[in-house]
Design an enzyme around this catalytic site. Structure first.
Site, PDB file in Angstrom:
ATOM      1  N   ASP A 151       1.154  -1.395   0.004  1.00 21.61           N
ATOM      2  CA  ASP A 151       0.041   0.213  -0.168  1.00 21.61           C
ATOM      3  C   ASP A 151       0.879   1.259   0.200  1.00 21.61           C
ATOM      4  O   ASP A 151       1.558   1.079   0.687  1.00 21.61           O
ATOM      5  CB  ASP A 151      -1.049   0.044   1.448  1.00 21.61           C
ATOM      6  N   ASP A 187      -3.422   2.191  -5.886  1.00 23.18           N
ATOM      7  CA  ASP A 187      -2.115   2.086  -4.820  1.00 23.18           C
ATOM      8  C   ASP A 187      -1.728   1.003  -4.064  1.00 23.18           C
ATOM      9  O   ASP A 187      -1.949   1.231  -3.608  1.00 23.18           O
ATOM     10  CB  ASP A 187      -2.034   3.271  -4.490  1.00 23.18           C
ATOM     11  N   GLU A 188      -2.480   0.107  -4.295  1.00 20.78           N
ATOM     12  CA  GLU A 188      -2.562  -1.741  -3.544  1.00 20.78           C
ATOM     13  C   GLU A 188      -2.601  -2.192  -4.832  1.00 20.78           C
ATOM     14  O   GLU A 188      -3.190  -2.319  -5.028  1.00 20.78           O
ATOM     15  CB  GLU A 188      -3.331  -1.225  -2.544  1.00 20.78           C
TER      16      GLU A 188
END
Length: 361
Positions: free
Chosen positions: A12, A110-111
């Site tokens: 993350d 973003d993960e």
DNA sequence: GCGGAGATGGACC
DNA sequence: CTAACGGGTCCATCTCCGC
């Protein structure tokens, strides 16, 4: 072989959008940085998308109106979101992450999850080294910090990465799962939002440990079958879902209109403009779609939808425009109220296959 | 009873 | 003190309908 433990990693990026802007503009690092999505309705009207840790320490949270953020942090740096640019950075990072596991699943800009059961393997020490390497490679190649969680499944990996932030690395071993989850407030459990937390708290459930003590039938009665069962498992750290790369299942765009309006011409104009974007992305990917959904959001933030599923897949702009107009006219004839925002989404994807008529028997 | 279609609501980023 | 207020994706649930 039956009970072999999995090792799953969740990566993350730390306050992703804000961190990118800090990288691009080093003078602002050290100050509160707030990334905003402005609606175009007036000076500073919009919502907070992401903020860095300085801003969070001042009480600023994602989703908050920018005006309110400004009161909390008048000296903060307020920047408009540059989604396309962040997406480019994201693609670069995902390419790196992808190489570190047996299976890779991107879950948002973003993960991502990695299955490292075989590659990093068995003893969690190997997975830990892999995570350190991965964090370093991301840092070296992009100058960005990330947080990584390692656990026996996706749920625990996800909650572990959230546990130590920023620039964190958190490992939860199978025998530590219950102690890790137990004391946390129930709101922190993945899948428990504001609404569900409220229902649970009404019955005295404050922590995940409290949730664990409840009867599954009680949970199902309160929350519904799927949700009740899921939370029963989640409270025990149980999550069998595999790490799988998934295709996008829908693609849409939304906008705030310059003013609240019930004028079909204005609404259609804006929606078709959003449609241009959708169609070009769809065609880029070589997708076809069968379903189009129009969403209208009233000034009091109630949303309503109209959708239509065609009997054959299409990808032409003309088909999309025709259906969109039909949906909007239909919507306005049933609900002739003003709209603050509107959006259009396509789904039910397929890839055009050649000669399907010869193969279909 | 089972499915697809259509609408709504919750959750998360 | 309250209200202020983006955009995007996925999932579950319910209802209706044809089979």
């Amino acid at each position: 072989m039956a009970g072999m433990n999995r090792v799953v990693m969740h990566i993350d990026m730390d306050s992703f959008f804000a961190q990118i802007e800090e990288r691009e503009n080093p003078e602002i690092a050290g100050k509160p940085v707030i990334i905003c999505v402005f609606s175009g309705r007036g000076e500073g009207i919009g919502a907070v998308s992401t903020s860095n840790y300085h801003a969070r320490n001042q009480g600023i949270k994602a989703g908050m109106p920018c005006g309110r953020a400004k009161k909390l942090s008048p000296e903060g740096i307020y920047l408009p979101s540059r989604k396309d640019f962040y997406k480019e950075v994201s693609d670069q990072i995902m390419e790196i992450i992808n190489r570190y596991g047996d299976a890779f699943e991107q879950v948002s800009i973003d993960e991502a999850y990695l299955e490292v059961t075989h590659g990093g393997g068995k003893d969690i020490g190997k997975a830990e080294n892999l995570a350190i390497e991965l964090k370093e490679e991301i840092k070296n190649r992009t100058s960005l910090n990330s947080s990584v969680g390692i656990g026996p499944n996706k749920l625990i990996a996800k909650m572990a990465s959230a546990h130590k932030k920023p620039d964190g690395l958190c490992i939860v071993r199978p025998n530590e799962v219950n102690d890790f989850l137990g004391p946390m407030p129930v709101k922190k459990l993945y899948g428990v939002g504001k609404k569900t937390a409220g229902i649970l708290q009404e019955d005295g459930i404050e922590t995940i440990r409290d949730l664990r003590e409840r009867d599954p039938l009680w949970l199902i009665e309160k929350l519904g079958k799927a949700r009740g069962k899921k939370l029963f498992d989640y409270a025990r750290g149980i999550d069998p879902s595999p790490v799988i790369s998934r295709e996008k299942e829908q693609f849409g765009r939304m906008m705030s209109f310059p003013e609240d309006t019930d004028d079909s011409e204005i609404i259609i104009f804006h929606i078709l403009e959003l449609g241009e974007d959708i169609i070009s992305k769809i065609r880029e990917k070589g997708y076809q779609f069968r379903t189009v959904t129009f969403t209208g959001i009233t000034p009091d933030y109630i949303s309503h939808t109209k959708s239509l599923t065609l009997d054959h897949p299409v990808s032409e702009k003309i088909d999309f425009f025709e259906v969109s107009e039909k949906l909007i006219m239909n919507y306005l004839s049933k609900k002739p109220e003003k709209l603050r925002r509107g959006g259009i989404t396509v789904s039910n994807f397929s890839r055009p296959e050649r000669q399907s008529s010869l193969i279909d028997y």
